[in-house]
Design an enzyme around this catalytic site. Structure first.
Site, PDB file in Angstrom:
ATOM      1  N   GLY A   1       0.953  -1.083  -0.079  1.00 45.89           N
ATOM      2  CA  GLY A   1      -0.005   0.132  -0.077  1.00 45.89           C
ATOM      3  C   GLY A   1       0.855   1.300  -0.089  1.00 45.89           C
ATOM      4  O   GLY A   1       1.918   1.340   0.503  1.00 45.89           O
TER       5      GLY A   1
ATOM      6  N   GLN B   1       3.065  10.155   1.144  1.00 48.61           N
ATOM      7  CA  GLN B   1       4.241   9.272   1.266  1.00 48.61           C
ATOM      8  C   GLN B   1       4.988   9.517   0.028  1.00 48.61           C
ATOM      9  O   GLN B   1       6.336   9.492  -0.078  1.00 48.61           O
ATOM     10  CB  GLN B   1       3.892   7.771   1.429  1.00 48.61           C
ATOM     11  CG  GLN B   1       3.505   7.348   2.468  1.00 48.61           C
ATOM     12  CD  GLN B   1       3.411   5.801   2.725  1.00 48.61           C
ATOM     13  OE1 GLN B   1       2.259   5.304   1.945  1.00 48.61           O
ATOM     14  NE2 GLN B   1       4.280   5.282   3.146  1.00 48.61           N
TER      15      GLN B   1
ATOM     16  N   CYS C   1       5.971   0.044   6.894  1.00 48.13           N
ATOM     17  CA  CYS C   1       5.760   1.150   6.126  1.00 48.13           C
ATOM     18  C   CYS C   1       6.834   1.484   5.141  1.00 48.13           C
ATOM     19  O   CYS C   1       7.947   1.443   5.711  1.00 48.13           O
ATOM     20  CB  CYS C   1       5.466   2.173   7.218  1.00 48.13           C
ATOM     21  SG  CYS C   1       4.921   3.730   6.241  1.00 48.13           S
ATOM     22  N   LEU C   2       6.437   1.779   3.966  1.00 46.29           N
ATOM     23  CA  LEU C   2       7.592   2.247   3.095  1.00 46.29           C
ATOM     24  C   LEU C   2       8.097   3.573   3.549  1.00 46.29           C
ATOM     25  O   LEU C   2       9.206   3.912   3.148  1.00 46.29           O
ATOM     26  CB  LEU C   2       6.835   2.269   1.821  1.00 46.29           C
ATOM     27  CG  LEU C   2       6.577   1.150   0.817  1.00 46.29           C
ATOM     28  CD1 LEU C   2       5.784   1.089  -0.206  1.00 46.29           C
ATOM     29  CD2 LEU C   2       7.650  -0.031   0.998  1.00 46.29           C
TER      30      LEU C   2
ATOM     31  N   HIS D   1      -4.080   1.197   7.847  1.00 50.73           N
ATOM     32  CA  HIS D   1      -2.936   1.991   7.913  1.00 50.73           C
ATOM     33  C   HIS D   1      -2.604   3.019   6.893  1.00 50.73           C
ATOM     34  O   HIS D   1      -2.455   4.197   7.017  1.00 50.73           O
ATOM     35  CB  HIS D   1      -1.798   0.732   7.454  1.00 50.73           C
ATOM     36  CG  HIS D   1      -0.250   1.339   7.399  1.00 50.73           C
ATOM     37  ND1 HIS D   1       0.447   0.773   8.168  1.00 50.73           N
ATOM     38  CD2 HIS D   1       0.045   2.050   6.444  1.00 50.73           C
ATOM     39  CE1 HIS D   1       1.616   1.433   7.685  1.00 50.73           C
ATOM     40  NE2 HIS D   1       1.444   2.147   6.844  1.00 50.73           N
ATOM     41  N   GLU D   2      -3.177   2.847   5.662  1.00 53.86           N
ATOM     42  CA  GLU D   2      -3.121   3.785   4.513  1.00 53.86           C
ATOM     43  C   GLU D   2      -3.981   4.919   4.747  1.00 53.86           C
ATOM     44  O   GLU D   2      -3.754   6.181   4.624  1.00 53.86           O
ATOM     45  CB  GLU D   2      -3.488   3.233   3.085  1.00 53.86           C
ATOM     46  CG  GLU D   2      -2.506   2.110   2.565  1.00 53.86           C
ATOM     47  CD  GLU D   2      -0.989   2.465   2.863  1.00 53.86           C
ATOM     48  OE1 GLU D   2      -0.702   3.751   2.721  1.00 53.86           O
ATOM     49  OE2 GLU D   2      -0.431   1.399   2.980  1.00 53.86           O
TER      50      GLU D   2
ATOM     51  N   HIS E   1      -2.500   7.612   7.128  1.00 53.20           N
ATOM     52  CA  HIS E   1      -1.402   8.443   6.463  1.00 53.20           C
ATOM     53  C   HIS E   1      -2.346   9.767   5.963  1.00 53.20           C
ATOM     54  O   HIS E   1      -1.708  10.964   5.963  1.00 53.20           O
ATOM     55  CB  HIS E   1      -0.795   7.562   5.270  1.00 53.20           C
ATOM     56  CG  HIS E   1       0.186   6.717   5.463  1.00 53.20           C
ATOM     57  ND1 HIS E   1       1.299   7.352   6.142  1.00 53.20           N
ATOM     58  CD2 HIS E   1       0.509   5.588   5.380  1.00 53.20           C
ATOM     59  CE1 HIS E   1       2.268   6.482   6.255  1.00 53.20           C
ATOM     60  NE2 HIS E   1       1.860   5.508   5.820  1.00 53.20           N
TER      61      HIS E   1
END
Ligand code: ZN
Length: 159
Positions: free
Chosen positions: A46, A51, A88-89, A130-131, A134
């Site tokens: 994701g 991000q 997380c990226l 999670h997304e 953000h």
């Protein structure tokens, strides 16, 4: 399409609240394509627009079942709970234990601004939460139980 730079924790853009998308312009279409490419390149499941430095309510997800594009997503319903590893990226090389709902139903708009609902359990439910976090400037580290730990990469693994 092009790869975008993934912003890492500490970058202010990850703490800001994102604005709704009113119209899918060619620029937004390009952003969606770039975000998918960037997510796949980074082996993520994701990616949220902040991000890549864009404060818009846009998320892409693929847990291995094909891409899902969520514009202006909202969580309608949750049920149950799951406790497991999350990464997380924007925080490469780290993971931590987070408890999330085990079932999540969302409403969002697709690339044609058609409203739809989607449901997910387990990994997909976790990805939705999670997304969408953000988009409101939140990172999973705020919810980690215990310490963050290092992820051991298996670089030589064959696909
Ligand atoms: Zn993340």
């Amino acid at each position: 399409m092009a790869l975008r730079t993934i912003r890492e924790m500490g970058d202010e853009v990850l703490t800001k609240k994102c604005r709704e998308i009113k119209e899918v312009t060619p620029r937004i279409k390009e952003l969606i394509g770039d975000m998918l490419e960037t997510m796949y390149e980074a082996n993520g499941v994701g990616l949220a627009a902040p991000q890549v430095g864009i404060l818009k309510r846009l998320v892409v997800i693929d847990i291995g079942e094909g891409p899902i594009v969520l514009i202006n997503p909202v969580i309608l319903e949750t049920d149950g709970s799951q406790t497991g590893e999350e990464g997380c990226l924007s925080l490469p090389g780290k993971s931590g234990v987070v408890t999330r709902p085990n079932y999540v139903k969302v409403r969002a708009f697709d690339e044609n601004m058609q409203e739809f609902e989607a449901e997910g359990t387990e990994l997909l439910a976790r990805a939705f939460c999670h997304e969408i976090d953000h988009l409101d400037g939140h990172m999973y580290v705020e919810k980690v139980e215990g310490e963050l730990h290092d992820v051991v990469y298996e670089e030589d693994e064959e696909e």
